[in-house]
Design a protein around this motif. Structure first.
Motif, PDB file in Angstrom:
ATOM      1  N   GLY A 158       8.123  43.556  60.166  1.00 29.85           N
ATOM      2  CA  GLY A 158       9.265  42.492  60.051  1.00 29.85           C
ATOM      3  C   GLY A 158      10.306  42.895  59.141  1.00 29.85           C
ATOM      4  O   GLY A 158      11.334  42.141  59.220  1.00 29.85           O
ATOM      5  N   ARG A 162      14.660  41.775  58.903  1.00 38.84           N
ATOM      6  CA  ARG A 162      14.852  41.172  57.759  1.00 38.84           C
ATOM      7  C   ARG A 162      16.299  41.967  57.329  1.00 38.84           C
ATOM      8  O   ARG A 162      17.014  41.289  56.786  1.00 38.84           O
ATOM      9  N   GLU A 183       2.664  42.734  66.466  1.00 43.07           N
ATOM     10  CA  GLU A 183       2.452  43.232  64.887  1.00 43.07           C
ATOM     11  C   GLU A 183       1.702  44.726  64.740  1.00 43.07           C
ATOM     12  O   GLU A 183       1.901  45.331  64.022  1.00 43.07           O
ATOM     13  N   LYS A 192       6.835  39.110  62.651  1.00 42.96           N
ATOM     14  CA  LYS A 192       6.183  38.604  61.508  1.00 42.96           C
ATOM     15  C   LYS A 192       5.058  39.139  61.141  1.00 42.96           C
ATOM     16  O   LYS A 192       3.859  39.518  61.988  1.00 42.96           O
ATOM     17  N   ASP A 193       4.873  39.345  59.946  1.00 40.07           N
ATOM     18  CA  ASP A 193       3.551  40.126  59.304  1.00 40.07           C
ATOM     19  C   ASP A 193       2.585  39.011  58.954  1.00 40.07           C
ATOM     20  O   ASP A 193       2.891  38.461  57.835  1.00 40.07           O
ATOM     21  N   THR A 194       1.434  38.787  59.527  1.00 39.85           N
ATOM     22  CA  THR A 194       0.662  37.943  58.921  1.00 39.85           C
ATOM     23  C   THR A 194      -0.458  38.358  58.058  1.00 39.85           C
ATOM     24  O   THR A 194      -1.520  37.667  57.532  1.00 39.85           O
ATOM     25  N   GLU A 230       4.488  37.047  54.661  1.00 45.74           N
ATOM     26  CA  GLU A 230       6.084  36.911  54.937  1.00 45.74           C
ATOM     27  C   GLU A 230       6.419  35.704  55.778  1.00 45.74           C
ATOM     28  O   GLU A 230       5.753  35.636  56.895  1.00 45.74           O
ATOM     29  N   GLU A 231       7.397  34.960  55.429  1.00 47.28           N
ATOM     30  CA  GLU A 231       7.965  33.910  56.380  1.00 47.28           C
ATOM     31  C   GLU A 231       8.704  34.483  57.234  1.00 47.28           C
ATOM     32  O   GLU A 231       9.246  35.424  57.007  1.00 47.28           O
TER      33      GLU A 231
END
Length: 231
Positions: A158, A162, A183, A192-194, A230-231
């Motif tokens: 992500g 950003r 991902e 998004k990185d969970t 990360e959000e």
């Protein structure tokens, strides 16, 4: 792409989505073994007069778009050419002052993770290569390897999205991953990185390769292990 994308009267239709290109500058970025072919097809669908500029990273030298530049990079092992290409993509934001009034179309496919590489600060390309090679030799699966790649990169997980914030990004993704997990495809530069840094360290310990990982990588992961996803 021709079955999924149509362009008519300034509106781009992508399956069930509609995106207006009217009064917008349109930029193209991307990486993957198929990204050059995707770029050629995107130009055919949109027409060159719609696009302002673009760069995609590929090892395909046969597909040559007219307006979108192809930066030749390497797969399956990233090289300095992969880093140079990533830097060219990142530099588009400052060069063209890309903002929320513009639109970025991203073309991603399998191989993008190697073709678009930019290790985190303090980690050399050689150290990244050694890390990935150790993971592969240990039997690490694609999901485990992707977690490590994302954590030691300035692009993956992500971070590319950003970088271009607040510009909107329309991602066109050609999946080579069972289940189509965004991902994992090209290590998720726009997803998004969970995962966490703790996850990365856990994988290294699980595979028994702690002593095979370069000190710069271990130090970087340890230093950041208290960060949340990360959000």
């Amino acid at each position: 792409m021709s079955q999924s994308i149509q362009f008519k009267d300034g509106i781009l239709y992508v399956k069930d989505k509609m995106v207006s290109l009217k009064d917008k500058r349109v930029f193209v970025i991307g990486a993957g073994k198929a990204s050059a072919t995707m770029a050629v097809e995107l130009e055919r669908i949109l027409g060159n007069n719609v696009l302002t500029a673009g760069i995609v990273l590929s090892n395909d030298t046969k597909s040559v778009p007219q307006k979108i530049k192809i930066h030749e990079a390497d797969h399956p092992i990233p090289t300095e050419r992969s880093i140079e290409g990533a830097q060219k993509i990142l530099s588009l934001k400052e060069e063209f002052l890309i903002d929320e009034n513009d639109l970025i179309i991203a073309l991603l496919s399998g191989g993008g993770s190697s073709l678009m590489a930019y290790p985190a600060e303090g980690i050399s390309l050689t150290d990244k290569q050694k890390t990935i090679e150790a993971l592969i030799k240990s039997g690490g699966n694609v999901h485990e390897i992707t977690v490590i790649k994302k954590k030691i990169s300035r692009i993956k997980g992500g971070k590319l999205a950003r970088h271009f914030y607040p510009a909107p990004i329309l991602a066109l993704v050609l999946s080579d991953v069972v289940g189509n997990n965004l991902e994992v495809i090209a290590s998720g530069p726009l997803a998004k990185d969970t995962s966490t840094f703790t996850d990365a360290l856990r994988i290294i310990n699980k595979r028994g390769i702690y002593n095979d990982i370069p000190e710069t990588v271990l130090s970087f992961l340890e230093k950041n292990k208290d960060q949340n996803p990360e959000e």
